[in-house]
Write an enzyme that holds these catalytic residues in place. Structure first.
Site, PDB file in Angstrom:
ATOM      1  CD1 TRP A 117      -2.679   1.670   0.481  1.00  0.00           C
ATOM      2  CD2 TRP A 117      -1.381   2.389   2.199  1.00  0.00           C
ATOM      3  NE1 TRP A 117      -3.210   2.998   0.945  1.00  0.00           N
ATOM      4  CE2 TRP A 117      -2.238   3.470   1.891  1.00  0.00           C
ATOM      5  CE3 TRP A 117      -0.295   2.770   3.193  1.00  0.00           C
ATOM      6  CZ2 TRP A 117      -2.303   4.600   2.495  1.00  0.00           C
ATOM      7  CZ3 TRP A 117      -0.172   3.926   3.766  1.00  0.00           C
ATOM      8  CH2 TRP A 117      -1.035   4.837   3.540  1.00  0.00           C
TER       9      TRP A 117
ATOM     10  CG  ASP B  38     -12.750   9.891  -1.774  1.00  0.00           C
ATOM     11  OD1 ASP B  38     -12.668   8.834  -0.949  1.00  0.00           O
ATOM     12  OD2 ASP B  38     -12.133   9.819  -2.908  1.00  0.00           O
ATOM     13  CG  ASP B  39     -15.252   6.748   2.552  1.00  0.00           C
ATOM     14  OD1 ASP B  39     -16.327   6.593   2.901  1.00  0.00           O
ATOM     15  OD2 ASP B  39     -14.274   5.937   2.987  1.00  0.00           O
TER      16      ASP B  39
ATOM     17  NE  ARG C 219     -10.352   2.911   5.250  1.00  0.00           N
ATOM     18  CZ  ARG C 219     -11.082   3.648   4.221  1.00  0.00           C
ATOM     19  NH1 ARG C 219     -11.747   3.155   3.477  1.00  0.00           N
ATOM     20  NH2 ARG C 219     -10.610   4.928   4.607  1.00  0.00           N
TER      21      ARG C 219
ATOM     22  CE  LYS D 197     -10.745   7.342  -5.219  1.00  0.00           C
ATOM     23  NZ  LYS D 197     -10.160   8.328  -4.400  1.00  0.00           N
TER      24      LYS D 197
ATOM     25  CG  ASP E 277     -11.563   2.771  -2.690  1.00  0.00           C
ATOM     26  OD1 ASP E 277     -10.790   2.039  -2.969  1.00  0.00           O
ATOM     27  OD2 ASP E 277     -11.536   3.969  -1.770  1.00  0.00           O
TER      28      ASP E 277
ATOM     29  CB  CYS F 256     -10.181   3.422  -6.632  1.00  0.00           C
ATOM     30  SG  CYS F 256      -9.178   3.859  -4.992  1.00  0.00           S
TER      31      CYS F 256
ATOM     32  CG  ASP G 124      -4.597   5.679  -1.026  1.00  0.00           C
ATOM     33  OD1 ASP G 124      -5.354   6.152  -2.043  1.00  0.00           O
ATOM     34  OD2 ASP G 124      -5.127   4.784  -0.039  1.00  0.00           O
TER      35      ASP G 124
HETATM   36  C1  DGJ Z   1      -8.843   4.508  -0.682  1.00  0.00           C
HETATM   37  C2  DGJ Z   1      -8.466   5.296  -1.856  1.00  0.00           C
HETATM   38  O1  DGJ Z   1      -7.448   5.177  -2.468  1.00  0.00           O
HETATM   39  C3  DGJ Z   1      -8.658   6.905  -1.318  1.00  0.00           C
HETATM   40  O2  DGJ Z   1      -8.567   7.758  -2.324  1.00  0.00           O
HETATM   41  C4  DGJ Z   1      -9.842   7.231  -0.721  1.00  0.00           C
HETATM   42  O3  DGJ Z   1     -11.026   7.105  -1.678  1.00  0.00           O
HETATM   43  C5  DGJ Z   1     -10.071   6.238   0.451  1.00  0.00           C
HETATM   44  N1  DGJ Z   1     -10.191   4.851  -0.038  1.00  0.00           N
HETATM   45  C6  DGJ Z   1     -11.581   6.395   1.082  1.00  0.00           C
HETATM   46  O4  DGJ Z   1     -12.017   5.504   1.889  1.00  0.00           O
END
Ligand code: DGJ
Length: 736
Positions: A207, A374-375, A451, A484, A486, A533, A555
């Site tokens: 990561w 985003d999230d 997570r 996006k 994820d 992603c 990230d």
């Molecule tokens: C992982 C992604 O790579 C980030 O850019 C972001 O979207 C987070 N997750 C959100 O939880």
């Protein structure tokens, strides 16, 4: 392009600069004769060494086990005496594992057949129309059978002339009476002589440290890159290459395999007792088992093969062209992508409608075009411990609701995008409370969370439908042009409340469901720009590229770290696919400070966007964003379509990085130079440019003088007067 020599029983597949040859033995075994530089003649059946009898004292007797242990097989099968890695293992009803396939017939045709339910390369009708311009695409299907099992096995090869690529895949049909289990099926194999001290090139990582280029000498035994994580993963990449010692960007032999698949994989090389190398790639056999009742068939995903006799650079450009022309389908492939701003590093979970609108307004003033939320916008998600699965808007945070936010952002003049993690479920969610059996877990065992979340059991069609509708419902509710997608954890505790015992090892169903959902999404919303992603760049693979023209690369947005990550990624993926953003300093992953200008230059070698709170920037920095957005508009076409050349690697020399993009017509080029660490008392650095027209004269905007293409490539360009660490400069060359 694909020729069958009836007399010699040899197939030859030709691309612009490579040839691949397959021979059929009198018994019907398919043997690998040759893969390498383009041949002008069909010859070489003797390379199968059919006359040699190692170990057998009676020279007239050709003992099967001796043959199987040393014959270069096109698709080796297991259980019958070839003890090297097999590519196809089928278990019969009695529990015996043994497969042997012999040639029956073949088909050669123009174009390529899609692989049902799987991402795969393609040829469009308009590409077929222009075939005579050296861009032909032809397919060879070798139809084999195992009479004992009653199966037909089809080995497919497609030769892409211009891109110097051959794709391979395998399909198994159960034409017999019994239910069979495929226990292992790899899609490609290359059996070659161990003539050189080959090195294995792989792209391992972690990561925030994805796809670092690693080279190691191979020896006897097996060495591999693999994932058993349910996704391709940050840790290993579904790519392997064998390179001759001393291979550089411009010299050396390279044999590469890249897997168009997003789940467990194995890419392996094995050096065996008779000095042969077996290079294989396919779905990992860990937790794999596929029941095949009479009449059913199974299609294995595709492997992309390319050979270069001119080093890594040629391989890179073949793959870039191939993916741009034959794998990425999105309509955004050939259009200017909007410059986006994402609020993740700006706010994390802590935002309101007001805050987002503030960011959007400032972003608009700086020339940014798309706002991505985003999230954290749904359920009760104020940190990462809850709500995955509860895909309804958190109106306590987003006062006025989603439609109001999207409309307001559109009014400001930006388009709107949104984040999802559709494959997941938080134990603390209404979804889990209603359907605890929808989470992948082993009965009676405490599931391992990562997570604080679990994974949805997408083998269950009801769950798949729920996951798809969760996304589609939101997209139907407002004008959203970007998603996006994820995936923030990998798969463990592989138990399904839905699948019966016999189907318990069909993890592939999960991956197929993800593919199905993304296919539906881009069909239902044809104007959607999808970016895949996975906790950064954990699912950056060719399978995902089939659905999304860009993938979030890492990230880690620090400009210096990104040099290495983007170097490894660009080794095999076009720059237009690499999600890259300018973020704030000190950088959130490493705490490093780098100049704003450098962050812009590094992100330019990707999709280009921002990920920071622009409302907190100084006027000077905002002015820089305005300059950078202009810079993006100037160069995006060149970067999206041009040929990429790696000139110097910071990962290797520890001081500086340099790469360039040259337009296909060689009329312009853009070189990026980053001085990562300054050194005192040093003369200017020399960088040899590549890919220019040697006969042409180019004007360089930085030095404001003219050079011949020849001298820039042979003599080199001098780079001086850079002061400080992590400073960068773009050099634009234009043909006079
Ligand atoms: C992982 C992604 O790579 C980030 O850019 C972001 O979207 C987070 N997750 C959100 O939880």
């Amino acid at each position: 392009m694909i020729i069958y020599d009836k007399k010699q029983h040899i197939f030859q597949l030709n691309t612009k600069s490579t040839s691949y040859m397959i021979g059929i033995t009198p018994e019907g075994y398919l043997g690998h004769i040759y893969y390498g530089e383009r041949l002008q003649h069909i010859d070489g059946g003797y390379l199968l060494r059919m006359e040699e009898y190692p170990y057998t004292p009676e020279r007239n007797k050709r003992e099967k086990c001796v043959f199987l242990e040393s014959f270069p097989m096109e698709l080796p099968t297991g259980g019958i005496g070839d003890f090297r890695e097999s590519c196809l293992d089928i278990r019969d009803e009695h529990g015996c594992l043994g497969t042997e396939i012999l040639y029956k017939e073949h088909r050669i045709y123009s174009g390529k057949t899609p692989l049902e339910g799987l991402p795969a390369s393609f040829v469009t009708a308009s590409q077929m129309d222009t075939e005579d311009a050296g861009t032909a695409v032809q397919t060879l299907e070798l139809i084999c059978q195992d009479r004992v099992l009653g199966v037909e096995v089809v080995l497919s090869y497609t030769a892409f002339e211009r891109e110097d690529v051959i794709t391979r895949s395998v399909r198994v049909h159960n034409r017999g009476e019994q239910t069979l289990t495929i226990e292992k099926i790899y899609s490609a194999c290359l059996d070659m002589d161990y003539e050189e001290d080959y090195e294995l090139l792989t792209l391992p990582g972690a990561w925030a440290r994805e796809r670092r280029i690693q080279r190691r000498r191979i020896g006897y035994g097996r060495q591999s890159a693999a994932s058993i994580r349910g996704e391709s993963g940050h840790q290993e990449h579904p790519f392997i290459a064998l390179v001759t010692p001393g291979t550089t960007q411009t010299q050396g032999d390279v044999y590469a395999m890249h897997f168009v698949y997003s789940g467990n994989f194995l890419g392996q090389v094995e050096v065996s007792q008779h000095d042969m190398i077996r290079m294989t790639m396919g779905i990992h056999s860990y937790e794999f088992g596929w029941k095949l009742t009479p009449g059913q068939s199974f299609q294995a995903p595709e492997v992309v093969l390319t050979y270069s006799s001119e080093g890594l650079g040629k391989m890179t450009r073949s793959l870039h062209d191939f993916y741009r022309e034959h794998l990425i389908r999105s309509r955004y492939k050939n259009t200017e992508r909007p410059i986006l701003i994402n609020n993740w590093e700006a706010t994390y979970f802590d935002f309101t409608t007001e805050k987002l609108l503030d960011i959007a307004q400032t972003a608009k003033d700086c020339g940014i075009e798309l706002f991505v939320m985003d999230d954290g916008w749904f359920g009760r998600r104020n940190n990462d411990e809850s709500s995955l699965g509860d895909w309804y808007v958190n109106e306590a945070k987003l006062t006025g609701g989603l439609k109001y936010l999207v409309d307001s952002i559109n009014k400001i003049g930006l388009k709107f995008g949104i984040w999802f993690e559709p494959e997941m479920i938080s134990p603390d969610s209404d979804l889990f409370r209603a359907h605890p059996d929808w989470m992948i877990q082993i009965p009676g065992r405490e599931p391992t969370l990562s997570r604080a979340q679990g994974v949805l059991d997408l083998s269950n069609p009801e769950v798949e439908e729920y996951a798809y509708e969760s996304v589609a419902r939101i997209l139907r509710s407002a004008p959203i042009m970007y998603v996006k997608w994820d995936m923030n954890r990998q798969l463990s505790d592989l138990g399904s409340a839905y699948l019966s015992k016999e189907h318990g090892r069909e993890l592939l169903r999960y991956v197929l469901a993800v593919y199905r959902m993304q296919e539906r999404l881009i069909k239902e919303f044809p104007d959607l720009l999808l970016e895949n992603c996975s906790g950064g760049g954990g699912r950056f693979d060719p399978g995902m590229l089939y659905y999304s023209p860009q993938i979030w690369c890492s990230d880690d947005t620090d400009a210096v770290e990104r040099l290495g990550i983007q170097e490894g990624t660009a080794l095999i993926y076009p720059l237009s696919t690499i999600g890259a953003h300018v973020s704030v300093c000190p950088n959130h992953t490493v705490g490093r400070n780098t100049p704003f200008v450098t962050r812009g230059h590094v992100a330019l070698a990707g999709t280009f966007g921002y990920e920071l709170d622009v409302t907190k920037l100084s006027e000077e920095e905002k002015a820089l964003i305005r300059e950078q957005t202009e810079m993006y508009h100037t160069y995006q076409l060149l970067i999206r379509n041009g040929d990429y050349y790696r000139l110097a690697s910071y990962a290797e020399n520890h001081y500086y990085d340099a790469y360039m993009v040259v337009s296909k017509d060689q009329k312009e080029a853009l070189m990026t130079f980053v001085q990562v660490l300054a050194e005192p008392n040093r003369r200017s650095r020399k960088v040899h440019l590549q890919g220019l027209d040697p006969e042409a004269v180019y004007y360089c905007d930085v030095t404001q003088r003219e050079y011949t293409g020849e001298i820039l490539m042979k003599g080199g360009m001098l780079i001086g007067d850079l002061w400080g660490d992590a400073v960068s400069r773009l050099y634009h060359f234009e043909k006079r």
